[in-house]
Design a protein around this motif. Structure first.
Motif, short mmCIF file in Angstrom:
data_model
loop_
_atom_site.label_atom_id
_atom_site.label_comp_id
_atom_site.label_asym_id
_atom_site.label_seq_id
_atom_site.Cartn_x
_atom_site.Cartn_y
_atom_site.Cartn_z
N UNK A 277 0.84 -1.19 0.00
CA UNK A 277 0.00 0.00 0.00
C UNK A 277 0.88 1.25 0.00
N UNK A 278 0.64 2.11 -1.01
CA UNK A 278 1.35 3.38 -1.13
C UNK A 278 0.33 4.51 -1.05
N UNK A 279 0.77 5.64 -0.50
CA UNK A 279 -0.08 6.83 -0.39
C UNK A 279 0.50 7.90 -1.32
N UNK A 280 -0.38 8.48 -2.18
CA UNK A 280 0.07 9.41 -3.20
C UNK A 280 -0.92 10.56 -3.32
N UNK A 281 -0.48 11.62 -4.02
CA UNK A 281 -1.32 12.78 -4.28
C UNK A 281 -1.13 13.19 -5.73
N UNK A 282 -2.14 13.94 -6.24
CA UNK A 282 -2.11 14.50 -7.59
C UNK A 282 -2.41 15.99 -7.47
N UNK A 283 -1.61 16.82 -8.11
CA UNK A 283 -1.88 18.26 -8.18
C UNK A 283 -2.76 18.51 -9.40
N UNK A 284 -4.04 18.72 -9.14
CA UNK A 284 -5.00 18.92 -10.22
C UNK A 284 -4.98 20.40 -10.62
N UNK A 334 2.08 6.08 -21.13
CA UNK A 334 0.84 6.86 -21.13
C UNK A 334 -0.38 5.96 -21.09
N UNK A 335 -1.53 6.59 -20.90
CA UNK A 335 -2.78 5.84 -20.79
C UNK A 335 -3.19 5.30 -22.15
N UNK A 336 -3.68 4.06 -22.17
CA UNK A 336 -4.20 3.44 -23.38
C UNK A 336 -5.21 2.37 -23.00
N UNK A 362 7.93 10.97 -8.27
CA UNK A 362 6.74 11.16 -9.10
C UNK A 362 6.71 10.05 -10.15
N UNK A 363 5.58 9.36 -10.28
CA UNK A 363 5.44 8.22 -11.18
C UNK A 363 4.24 8.47 -12.09
N UNK A 368 -1.31 9.96 -15.55
CA UNK A 368 -1.39 10.88 -14.42
C UNK A 368 -0.09 10.81 -13.61
N UNK A 369 0.36 11.95 -13.15
CA UNK A 369 1.59 12.01 -12.36
C UNK A 369 1.23 11.91 -10.88
N UNK A 370 1.59 10.79 -10.28
CA UNK A 370 1.31 10.52 -8.87
C UNK A 370 2.60 10.75 -8.08
N UNK A 371 2.49 11.56 -7.04
CA UNK A 371 3.62 11.76 -6.13
C UNK A 371 3.39 10.91 -4.89
N UNK A 372 4.23 9.88 -4.68
CA UNK A 372 4.10 8.96 -3.54
C UNK A 372 4.86 9.57 -2.37
#
Length: 602
Positions: A277-284, A334-336, A362-363, A368-372
């Motif tokens: 389990x990882x905790x991450x955030x996204x800057x929208x 990227x998303x596909x 950042x992954x 989407x760029x997720x910062x863990x």
């Protein structure tokens, strides 16, 4: 002529009793006698059936006659004491002591079970590995109703339906009747329904029960093992079942063309239920206002799948759809669209692995760029143990609190009290303000008095003096002008008692605003505080000091006030005596003192 025959019989107590033969008395009204019934039991019409087996009404077999056992009598719970002798009636009518009492078995022997361990052999046909199977059983004997039960211990991969072997009921005895506790012993055979069970051991309670009955049980005997039991114990000693799976074995199987069908079964069996389990955030940044959205990234070690869930803060205003990415394998990049009908399976090397995720980086996941910023303790321990990678410490990703613009408080309009006006500011539907009852009780009757005069007065107002009163109980202020001789101005009340605003500070009046030399402004009138009374000076020096009164001064003030109202003592007494009964009660005396500002304590 009517003849009555009398028969004399001897009673069990040694006396005699005469019985009359009433057969010769005519059956007419007035000549009949009521005969006493000897048996009051309900008649049974179906208990006798000639030629069929009939169950006797014996003790312990039917509900009419339950089984009774003899137990020690309970101790005497009465408290006689040691100072006074026992009562005469208690000594005279006390029952003789009993060595035992009889109780029903369902009460005295409830949940008392004798447990024996044993086994019996069963032949196995059409098998080259074994000819017989030893089945381990436990015989349970319930002392409350003399019933028995046989339970077989379950064995893994035995291929036999195990569990309850014989249901609970009364077992037939070897010589007729039913089985009793004396028919069970360690080292003997129990023949029941064609099965010969050899009893090898019993539990501690069973041994203590037979020891109390004077029958000692034999020592424990070793269990007999069969071919299946020996093989099972050898596998358990090796640490697992079957042939151990090694890399050499997998290589030989593939070389011989056998392959292996369950490729990922080993990973599933070892890692089932283990989740990183990882905790991450996204800057929208797509919104007009910057928002930081929290997420939880789950990596399932059983099949290398991922799932992303969004954690909605309180009152965020978003729709409740927490699954951001449904559980499946996630490709890198990227998303596909994945999982289509004509797409090939994604190779394992192109999917995201748990080693690709790290705290503090950042992954890019599905575009989407997720910062863990953190991981749970299991994830940290797993990566440290399996791959030797130590994750970074938790990062602080909290945004500074946004300053919410707050409307300014409107000025006090003078209508009602200050708390009433503020009630309409804090809520759309104002509520009555709550009173501080503790403050009212502690500061009841405490008034601070100051002497004041105008600042830069006119020529005709130069000699005017004012008294400013501050009530500590409810923070109210009042101003009055004492009468002066030849002043030429009507004196009296100048400012009504209430909660007023000091225009010099813009806040409500406080005790520290009133001191000699201070200037206050009330309704555009400026006053300068000149002096204060003795009580006010002592209160500022010690605010929490206990208030003491001079008794002589109080009596002199009370005497002078009464003399100014009525010259005669008789008239004063009649004025204070409200009920005109010639007696001045405590309540009436308290009301008289309150007119001059004196408060009596309880």
């Amino acid at each position: 002529t009517i003849t009555v025959t009398l028969t004399v019989e001897e009673t069990p107590l040694g006396g005699t009793m005469a019985q009359a033969d009433l057969s010769s008395i005519p059956n007419l009204p007035g000549y009949a006698f009521r005969t006493r019934q000897k048996n009051y039991r309900r008649p049974q019409n179906f208990n006798v059936n000639p030629g069929a087996l009939r169950v006797e009404n014996q003790e312990g077999l039917t509900f009419e006659r339950p089984k009774f056992v003899k137990v020690e009598p309970p101790p005497d719970s009465r408290r006689h004491g040691s100072t006074m002798p026992m009562s005469t009636s208690q000594e005279e009518y006390q029952a003789p002591p009993r060595s035992y009492v009889e109780l029903p078995a369902w009460d005295a022997l409830d949940r008392h079970v004798l447990r024996f361990y044993g086994h019996f052999k069963e032949s196995v046909v059409e098998s080259n590995l074994e000819s017989s199977r030893v089945r381990q059983c436990a015989v349970l004997y319930y002392l409350e109703d003399d019933t028995c039960q046989v339970v077989e211990r379950k064995q893994e991969n035995s291929g036999i339906s195990q569990g309850q072997f014989i249901r609970r009921h009364r077992f037939p005895g070897p010589h007729g009747g039913y089985l009793t506790p004396s028919g069970l012993s360690v080292g003997s055979y129990l023949n029941i329904y064609g099965r010969n069970m050899y009893l090898t051991d019993c539990d501690d309670f069973t041994r203590s029960y037979y020891r109390a009955q004077g029958m000692e049980q034999a020592p424990r005997e070793e269990k007999e093992l069969d071919a299946f039991g020996s093989t099972l114990s050898q596998m358990q000693e090796r640490g697992g079942l079957g042939v151990p799976k090694t890399h050499e074995r997998l290589y030989r199987e593939v070389q011989l063309g056998g392959g292996h069908v369950n490729v990922n079964m080993q990973q599933f069996m070892e890692c089932d239920g283990k989740v990183c389990r990882f905790y991450a955030v996204i800057d929208d940044l797509s919104l007009p206002q910057h928002e930081r959205r929290p997420f939880v990234i789950l990596f399932f070690l059983a099949d290398d799948t991922m799932e992303i869930r969004e954690q909605y803060p309180l009152n965020c205003g978003r729709d409740p759809f927490p699954i951001f990415f449904r559980r499946k394998k996630m490709p890198r990049g990227p998303a596909r669209i994945i999982g289509g009908p004509f797409q090939r399976d994604i190779p394992k090397e192109e999917c995201v692995h748990v080693r690709d995720l790290a705290v503090g980086g950042t992954h890019e996941l599905m575009g989407k760029n997720f910062y863990i910023y953190d991981a749970d303790p299991f994830t940290r321990e797993y990566l440290q143990t399996e791959f030797g990678e130590k994750l970074a410490e938790c990062q602080d990703v909290r945004l500074p609190e946004r300053a919410v613009a707050r409307a300014t408080t409107p000025p006090y309009n003078g209508y009602g009290s200050w708390d009433d006006s503020m009630g309409s500011v804090h809520a759309l539907v104002p509520k009555p303000p709550r009173k501080d009852h503790v403050k009212l009780y502690v500061n009841d009757g405490k008034v601070l008095r100051f002497t004041a005069q105008y600042v830069s007065p006119k020529h005709e107002d130069a000699d005017r003096m004012f008294v400013v009163n501050y009530d500590l109980a409810d923070d109210t202020v009042s101003i009055h002008e004492p009468p002066q001789r030849n002043l030429g101005i009507v004196t009296g009340k100048f400012l009504e008692k209430g909660i007023h605003v000091n225009q010099m500070t813009g806040n409500l009046f406080q005790p520290h605003d009133l001191h000699p030399g201070a200037v206050i402004r009330v309704y555009n009138r400026d006053f300068e505080i000149i002096d204060m009374d003795e009580y006010t000076r002592k209160w500022f020096q010690e605010p929490n000091a206990k208030r003491n009164f001079d008794l002589e001064a109080v009596l002199e003030k009370l005497r002078e006030g009464l003399r100014q109202q009525y010259p005669l003592v008789r008239d004063i007494f009649r004025k204070c005596d409200a009920d005109h009964d010639g007696v001045l009660t405590m309540h009436e005396f308290r009301q008289a003192l309150e007119k001059w500002g004196f408060q009596l304590s309880e």
